[in-house]
Design a protein around this motif. Sequence first.
Motif, mmCIF file in Angstrom:
data_model
loop_
_atom_site.group_PDB
_atom_site.id
_atom_site.type_symbol
_atom_site.label_atom_id
_atom_site.label_comp_id
_atom_site.label_asym_id
_atom_site.label_seq_id
_atom_site.Cartn_x
_atom_site.Cartn_y
_atom_site.Cartn_z
ATOM 1 N N ASP A 19 0.851 -1.190 0.000
ATOM 2 C CA ASP A 19 0.000 0.000 0.000
ATOM 3 C C ASP A 19 0.887 1.241 0.000
ATOM 4 O O ASP A 19 2.113 1.134 -0.178
ATOM 5 N N HIS A 20 0.287 2.386 0.213
ATOM 6 C CA HIS A 20 1.021 3.651 0.184
ATOM 7 C C HIS A 20 2.089 3.745 1.273
ATOM 8 O O HIS A 20 3.045 4.500 1.132
ATOM 9 N N ASP B 79 -6.062 1.192 -0.177
ATOM 10 C CA ASP B 79 -6.517 0.237 0.827
ATOM 11 C C ASP B 79 -5.751 -1.084 0.713
ATOM 12 O O ASP B 79 -5.809 -1.759 -0.320
ATOM 13 N N TYR B 80 -5.053 -1.443 1.787
ATOM 14 C CA TYR B 80 -4.207 -2.640 1.778
ATOM 15 C C TYR B 80 -4.947 -3.930 1.426
ATOM 16 O O TYR B 80 -4.363 -4.794 0.769
ATOM 17 N N TYR C 192 -4.625 -4.911 -2.312
ATOM 18 C CA TYR C 192 -3.341 -5.439 -2.772
ATOM 19 C C TYR C 192 -3.080 -6.834 -2.211
ATOM 20 O O TYR C 192 -2.548 -7.688 -2.905
ATOM 21 N N CYS D 15 3.087 -3.177 4.092
ATOM 22 C CA CYS D 15 2.360 -1.974 4.477
ATOM 23 C C CYS D 15 3.167 -1.295 5.582
ATOM 24 O O CYS D 15 4.338 -1.616 5.769
#
Length: 152
Positions: free
Chosen positions: A8-9, A41-42, A45, A65
């Motif tokens: 994620d980000h 949103d994890y 992924y 994450c």
Amino acid sequence: MKIAMGADHAGYRLKDVLKPFIESLGHEVQDYGANGADSVDYPDYASIVCEKVTSGEVDKGILICGTGIGMTIAANKVPGIRCALVHDLFSAKATREHNDSNVLSLGERVIGPGVAEEIVKIWLETDFSNGERHKNRVGKVKALEDKYAAQP
């Protein structure tokens, strides 16, 4: 070996460090994002990577994450996935030998890239011990998965 990766980000920077490292070990990496700091949103992924693992399109998956916790929780909802959250070398080896983990979860905010590379290398190079006691235990985990999946 084919490895699916997703982040994620909060984990994409570590993914971008690990991808060429894993390729340097002779493995093929399939990168399913994220590729930037925009909030995502994890579970999205984790789902993609885990579906690639369970379908046999790849051999193993790696998820990243901020802490690795969210990815681990989401991944372990997918039938057939045994995702381990690892932040140390001993656990990297043990989860392959004892649990036959097929997905590794890491936390970018918890470990640095050097430790992450060592964890990934050990995890990729360690085989399942395949001893009777470990096979039985992994079988019991599968039985739990089947039991609760069958409930309405």
